[in-house]
Scaffold this motif. Sequence first.
Motif, PDB file in Angstrom:
ATOM      1  N   GLY A  43      18.001  34.929 -10.228  1.00 43.08           N
ATOM      2  CA  GLY A  43      18.298  35.489 -11.525  1.00 43.08           C
ATOM      3  C   GLY A  43      17.432  36.317 -12.054  1.00 43.08           C
ATOM      4  N   HIS A  44      17.456  36.922 -13.313  1.00 43.36           N
ATOM      5  CA  HIS A  44      16.396  37.831 -13.867  1.00 43.36           C
ATOM      6  C   HIS A  44      15.475  37.006 -14.840  1.00 43.36           C
ATOM      7  CE1 HIS A  44      17.407  41.632 -11.981  1.00 43.36           C
ATOM      8  NE2 HIS A  44      18.807  41.410 -12.134  1.00 43.36           N
ATOM      9  N   SER A  45      16.120  35.565 -15.057  1.00 41.97           N
ATOM     10  CA  SER A  45      15.470  34.772 -15.930  1.00 41.97           C
ATOM     11  C   SER A  45      14.466  34.075 -15.417  1.00 41.97           C
ATOM     12  CB  SER A  45      16.496  34.055 -16.654  1.00 41.97           C
ATOM     13  OG  SER A  45      17.143  32.974 -15.792  1.00 41.97           O
ATOM     14  N   ALA A  46      13.503  33.499 -15.852  1.00 45.57           N
ATOM     15  CA  ALA A  46      12.380  32.565 -15.386  1.00 45.57           C
ATOM     16  C   ALA A  46      13.088  31.319 -14.808  1.00 45.57           C
ATOM     17  CB  ALA A  46      11.374  32.129 -16.371  1.00 45.57           C
ATOM     18  N   PRO A  47      12.867  30.775 -13.548  1.00 42.37           N
ATOM     19  CA  PRO A  47      13.146  29.676 -13.243  1.00 42.37           C
ATOM     20  C   PRO A  47      12.861  28.548 -14.242  1.00 42.37           C
ATOM     21  CG  PRO A  47      11.458  30.596 -11.398  1.00 42.37           C
ATOM     22  CD  PRO A  47      11.577  31.301 -12.945  1.00 42.37           C
ATOM     23  N   ASP A  48      13.855  27.487 -14.250  1.00 42.73           N
ATOM     24  CA  ASP A  48      13.602  26.656 -15.339  1.00 42.73           C
ATOM     25  C   ASP A  48      12.641  25.642 -14.696  1.00 42.73           C
ATOM     26  OD1 ASP A  48      15.626  27.470 -16.730  1.00 42.73           O
ATOM     27  OD2 ASP A  48      17.315  26.445 -15.729  1.00 42.73           O
ATOM     28  N   ASP A  52       2.746  24.721 -12.139  1.00 49.60           N
ATOM     29  CA  ASP A  52       2.961  24.488 -10.569  1.00 49.60           C
ATOM     30  C   ASP A  52       3.490  25.697  -9.818  1.00 49.60           C
ATOM     31  OD1 ASP A  52       2.584  21.394 -10.616  1.00 49.60           O
ATOM     32  OD2 ASP A  52       4.374  21.635 -11.909  1.00 49.60           O
ATOM     33  N   THR A  53       4.074  26.616 -10.649  1.00 57.59           N
ATOM     34  CA  THR A  53       4.558  28.030 -10.172  1.00 57.59           C
ATOM     35  C   THR A  53       4.284  28.916 -11.109  1.00 57.59           C
ATOM     36  OG1 THR A  53       6.424  26.900  -8.987  1.00 57.59           O
ATOM     37  CG2 THR A  53       6.717  29.104  -9.284  1.00 57.59           C
ATOM     38  N   ALA A  54       3.885  30.319 -10.557  1.00 61.16           N
ATOM     39  CA  ALA A  54       3.758  31.441 -11.386  1.00 61.16           C
ATOM     40  C   ALA A  54       4.782  32.364 -10.932  1.00 61.16           C
ATOM     41  CB  ALA A  54       2.457  32.046 -11.106  1.00 61.16           C
ATOM     42  N   TRP A  55       5.511  32.938 -12.075  1.00 57.39           N
ATOM     43  CA  TRP A  55       6.622  33.782 -11.732  1.00 57.39           C
ATOM     44  C   TRP A  55       6.300  35.020 -12.228  1.00 57.39           C
ATOM     45  CZ3 TRP A  55      10.472  35.479 -15.721  1.00 57.39           C
ATOM     46  CH2 TRP A  55      11.601  35.968 -15.332  1.00 57.39           C
ATOM     47  N   LYS A  97       6.483  23.149 -13.317  1.00 56.67           N
ATOM     48  CA  LYS A  97       6.132  23.598 -14.489  1.00 56.67           C
ATOM     49  C   LYS A  97       5.850  25.135 -14.322  1.00 56.67           C
ATOM     50  CE  LYS A  97       3.163  23.279 -18.704  1.00 56.67           C
ATOM     51  NZ  LYS A  97       2.392  22.808 -19.367  1.00 56.67           N
ATOM     52  N   VAL A  98       6.791  26.053 -14.956  1.00 62.24           N
ATOM     53  CA  VAL A  98       6.509  27.417 -14.352  1.00 62.24           C
ATOM     54  C   VAL A  98       6.021  28.137 -15.626  1.00 62.24           C
ATOM     55  CG1 VAL A  98       8.043  29.573 -13.865  1.00 62.24           C
ATOM     56  CG2 VAL A  98       8.746  27.355 -13.099  1.00 62.24           C
ATOM     57  N   ILE A  99       4.989  29.178 -15.306  1.00 60.40           N
ATOM     58  CA  ILE A  99       4.437  30.277 -16.075  1.00 60.40           C
ATOM     59  C   ILE A  99       4.935  31.489 -15.730  1.00 60.40           C
ATOM     60  CG2 ILE A  99       2.407  30.481 -14.812  1.00 60.40           C
ATOM     61  CD1 ILE A  99       0.811  30.945 -17.620  1.00 60.40           C
ATOM     62  N   ALA A 100       5.031  32.276 -16.934  1.00 64.26           N
ATOM     63  CA  ALA A 100       5.698  33.818 -16.462  1.00 64.26           C
ATOM     64  C   ALA A 100       4.300  34.648 -16.646  1.00 64.26           C
ATOM     65  CB  ALA A 100       6.752  34.144 -17.306  1.00 64.26           C
TER      66      ALA A 100
END
Length: 160
Positions: free
Chosen positions: A20-25, A114-117, A93-96
Motif C-alpha cells: 500500500g502507499h500508506s505507512a504500515p500500521d 521497530d521499523t523505519a518506513w 512501532k513504525v516511523i516514517a
Amino acid sequence: MQYNWAEDDFEMLPGVGRLGHSAPDDNGNYDMYHGTTRAIAHSILATGFRQSSDGMLGCGVYLSRDLQKASRYPIDHPVHDKVVIKVVVNVGKVIAINHQYHPQRKTWHDYGFDTAWVPPNCGMVKSGLEEDCVWDPSRITISKIINPKPVQTYGARGYM
C-alpha cells in the motif's frame, strides 16, 4: 534473456497485509520481500536474517512491500543468480522517514521504533518505491523463495 518476477500464488495468511502507499500500521503483519543472490539466500535460510551494519536508514534488515523493488537487488547482479525471499514481518512501532534530512534517519531505533518506513516518491529512494528497515530480525518469518521466470519472446520473421 528477459525475466519476470511474480508469485505463483496470491494467498495471504489471515491478518497479513499487502503493498500500500500508506505507512504500515503499528504492530501489523505484512508480506515483504528481500532481494539477494542465490548463495546469500541459502545462508539466510540456514541461519536467518542478520542486521546490516549500516545503510540509508542505519542498521537493520532492508525489505520492501513491493516485489518489483526487491527484485532489483542486488543492483547490477545477473538476474539469473537473483532470488527474492518472501517474508511476513510484524513491524512493531513504525516511523516514517520521508526526507533525506529527517532528524531520526539513522537513529530511529533509539527513539523506540521497530521499523523505519520510507514512503514511495518522497525523494529518498531513486526508484520512487517504498522501503522498510526492520531493526530486529526476530520480527521476520521467512515464507518462501521466489525465483525469476524467463519470459518467452516471440519475434516476427519476414519472408522475401
